[in-house]
Enzyme design. Structure first.
Site, PDB file in Angstrom:
ATOM      1  N   LYS A   1      13.042   3.609 -13.324  1.00 37.91           N
ATOM      2  CA  LYS A   1      12.143   2.492 -13.620  1.00 37.91           C
ATOM      3  C   LYS A   1      11.140   2.915 -14.689  1.00 37.91           C
ATOM      4  CE  LYS A   1       8.332  -0.159 -11.562  1.00 37.91           C
ATOM      5  NZ  LYS A   1       7.513  -0.352 -10.342  1.00 37.91           N
TER       6      LYS A   1
ATOM      7  N   GLU B   1       7.882  -6.427  -9.993  1.00 35.34           N
ATOM      8  CA  GLU B   1       8.673  -6.473 -11.228  1.00 35.34           C
ATOM      9  C   GLU B   1       9.670  -5.333 -11.361  1.00 35.34           C
ATOM     10  OE1 GLU B   1       6.475  -3.111 -11.960  1.00 35.34           O
ATOM     11  OE2 GLU B   1       5.766  -4.969 -11.065  1.00 35.34           O
TER      12      GLU B   1
ATOM     13  N   LYS C   1      -3.163  -7.429 -10.787  1.00 35.73           N
ATOM     14  CA  LYS C   1      -3.683  -6.471  -9.809  1.00 35.73           C
ATOM     15  C   LYS C   1      -5.213  -6.450  -9.828  1.00 35.73           C
ATOM     16  CE  LYS C   1       0.193  -3.213 -10.270  1.00 35.73           C
ATOM     17  NZ  LYS C   1       0.606  -3.116  -8.856  1.00 35.73           N
TER      18      LYS C   1
ATOM     19  N   ASP D   1       3.567   3.936 -13.610  1.00 32.29           N
ATOM     20  CA  ASP D   1       4.674   3.120 -13.117  1.00 32.29           C
ATOM     21  C   ASP D   1       5.971   3.393 -13.877  1.00 32.29           C
ATOM     22  OD1 ASP D   1       5.341   1.424 -11.060  1.00 32.29           O
ATOM     23  OD2 ASP D   1       5.044  -0.409 -12.208  1.00 32.29           O
TER      24      ASP D   1
ATOM     25  N   ASP E   1       1.650  -1.426 -15.741  1.00 29.04           N
ATOM     26  CA  ASP E   1       1.869  -2.544 -14.816  1.00 29.04           C
ATOM     27  C   ASP E   1       0.537  -3.161 -14.405  1.00 29.04           C
ATOM     28  OD1 ASP E   1       2.815  -4.365 -13.005  1.00 29.04           O
ATOM     29  OD2 ASP E   1       3.112  -2.891 -11.403  1.00 29.04           O
TER      30      ASP E   1
ATOM     31  N   ASP F   1       4.196  -9.252  -9.602  1.00 28.66           N
ATOM     32  CA  ASP F   1       3.883  -7.833  -9.449  1.00 28.66           C
ATOM     33  C   ASP F   1       4.995  -7.084  -8.724  1.00 28.66           C
ATOM     34  OD1 ASP F   1       2.377  -5.545  -9.770  1.00 28.66           O
ATOM     35  OD2 ASP F   1       1.238  -5.832  -7.920  1.00 28.66           O
TER      36      ASP F   1
ATOM     37  N   ARG G   1      11.862  -4.078  -9.361  1.00 30.69           N
ATOM     38  CA  ARG G   1      13.200  -4.445  -8.889  1.00 30.69           C
ATOM     39  C   ARG G   1      13.892  -5.395  -9.871  1.00 30.69           C
ATOM     40  NH1 ARG G   1      10.441  -6.720  -3.565  1.00 30.69           N
ATOM     41  NH2 ARG G   1       9.021  -5.085  -4.273  1.00 30.69           N
TER      42      ARG G   1
END
Length: 493
Positions: free
Chosen positions: A265, A349, A277, A288, A270, A347, A351
């Site tokens: 990933k 995201e 967030k 991230d 993020d 959020d 996946r």
């Protein structure tokens, strides 16, 4: 740092400092005598004064010890002799580094690695000696201009018995390559998001590929659009940084050998998208992309070792930011697989970019696919910061990863992937939703990914709790490069 294997007697060596391990019984640790009786007796007489307890992590410096040409001896406590396990051993090595940093020394003659460790051998001792030295010595100061400290480096003479020389040299080669891969992963994670962008990751992958003779492709937005990766592109829409889709191929195995595929990933920042967030600690969302960084770090290691394996790295990378074009809660995306996804929370995201990468992996007819992602805060609640969460649709793959985690001390804990949880992803408007509610959040995230990994043996590592540290020690950890490298090595040897 420099390391070399030596087989000399300590009383004949020349260096700035000699390092020995000492048990809490105040006995010098070795698998057979390495010092003369007079030297041992002298050290014992000093220790009787109580200046050192021998407890794990304690230390004491001795000067001008009779029979030793080396001017200083650094004693490091190992604790109880029969309780010296891998964790205590690694802690002792770190204590050694912290002590050495305070000393005016350059060349270190070390014998701490010959202390017998429970359920280990000299190769394991040397590998973890070098990895702990490199990890404890790591500093990220590339962007500092004020009060920037000069990084202290040492030349280590790592001593072993002559019969173990070849084994030790092989362990040194392996562990140094691993340490370089972990170092790269940490540096990528620690870089700020205005530098470490998707484009930057693509260039870094090209550097690794060129250096080690790997095939490398970095796909741009138009090429990603041709692949119909609607889920990945949906996340990327909110950023002005163009997305990249990176494919690294280390094809050094037999042509008939199915590849191991690592999927990382790569969200380089993020903010949560429209489901933004909270501001507190949002700076840590530069981490991230640690899944992507761990894939690049692993490829650096296997490249340095020139492993005879076929390994492919796949990295979808972009930013997740709020913008007028950003994907919205309620939007429905069509993935590369053709399955549709209702986005209930922007959020969630990771996946959404991984699912298209997992579909892309099918074309390589893999032996196994392992994805690595800082995927869920729920994983941190479940397991804390000690173990990465492991999910898999194949028991043997899961056991192999667990075994590699034990050897590398980069442990995982297998979590359930039962069909019972799948219904939490039901959607009234699409094939699935991208979240399944607060209950079992890490599990439902893995269940989501499992829907795109049905055509091969697959494992998912949620590293949200292990990829970086917060607080005063804030920084990337380099995990799980050790685990992934050990898994690949176990397939060879």
């Amino acid at each position: 740092m420099k390391f070399s294997i030596k087989t000399d007697h300590p009383e004949k060596q020349r260096s700035d400092v000699l390092v020995l391990g000492v048990y809490d019984s105040l006995k010098v640790a070795y698998d057979k005598p390495i010092l003369s009786i007079s030297t041992i007796n002298y050290i014992a007489s000093i220790l009787k004064h109580g200046d050192m307890s021998g407890k794990a992590g304690s230390s004491l410096i001795l000067y001008n010890v009779p029979g030793i040409k080396i001017p200083k001896i650094l004693l490091i406590g190992l604790g109880k002799e029969k309780e010296l396990d891998g964790k205590k051993y690694c802690a002792a090595v770190r204590a050694m580094i912290y002590a050495l940093k305070k000393m005016d020394v350059k060349t270190i003659s070390s014998y701490i690695q010959i202390a017998p460790v429970i359920e280990s051998d000299i190769a394991w001792n040397i590998e973890h000696f070098i990895n702990e030295v490199m990890d404890a010595s790591y500093e990220f100061a590339e962007l500092k201009t004020i009060n920037k400290k000069t990084k202290k480096t040492f030349d280590f003479l790592v001593n072993v018995d002559k019969k173990n020389q070849k084994v030790a040299e092989a362990a040194l080669k392996k562990s140094f390559a691993l340490a370089k891969g972990i170092e790269l992963t940490k540096t990528l994670g620690n870089l700020p998001p205005n530098i470490c962008t998707p484009t930057y990751l693509g260039k870094k992958a090209q550097e690794i590929g060129k250096e080690h003779g790997m095939k490398i492709d970095v796909l741009d937005q138009k090429q990603i659009e041709k692949l119909k990766m609607g889920s990945f592109l949906g996340v990327a829409k909110g950023s002005r940084q163009p997305p990249k889709f990176i494919i690294l191929q280390h094809n050094k195995g037999k042509k008939t050998q199915k590849p191991i595929i690592l999927v990382g990933k790569g969200i380089t920042f993020d903010a949560g998208g429209i489901s933004i967030k909270p501001a507190g600690d949002m700076d840590e969302m530069k981490y991230d992309m640690c899944g992507a960084a761990s894939v690049l770090g692993t490829f650096e290691t296997i490249g340095l070792l020139n492993l005879p394996m076929n390994v492919i790295g796949i990295i979808p990378t972009c930013e997740n930011l709020p913008d007028g074009l950003a994907v919205k809660p309620g939007d429905i995306l069509t993935s590369m697989s053709g399955q549709t996804i209702e986005v209930l929370n922007t959020d969630a995201e990771g996946r959404l970019i991984l699912c298209d990468a997992l579909t892309y992996a099918e074309r390589f007819n893999p032996e196994v696919v392992i994805d690595i992602a800082t995927l869920t805060g729920a994983c941190v609640i479940a397991l804390g910061h000690h173990a990465s969460a492991l999910y898999s649709n194949d028991d043997k793959l899961a056991k192999d990863l667990e075994s590699a985690g034990q050897i590398s001390m980069d442990r995982v804990w297998r979590m359930p992937l039962w069909e019972d949880y799948q219904s939490q992803l039901d959607s009234n408007f699409a094939d699935m939703a991208n979240i399944g509610g607060r209950a079992g959040g890490s599990i439902t995230a893995a269940c989501f990914l499992s829907r795109f990994a049905k055509k091969y043996k697959w494992a998912h590592l949620d590293i949200a709790g292990t990829a970086w540290k917060s607080g005063k020690a804030k920084g990337a950890t380099g995990r799980p490069v050790g685990l992934l490298t050990q898994y690949i090595l176990n397939k060879i040897y």
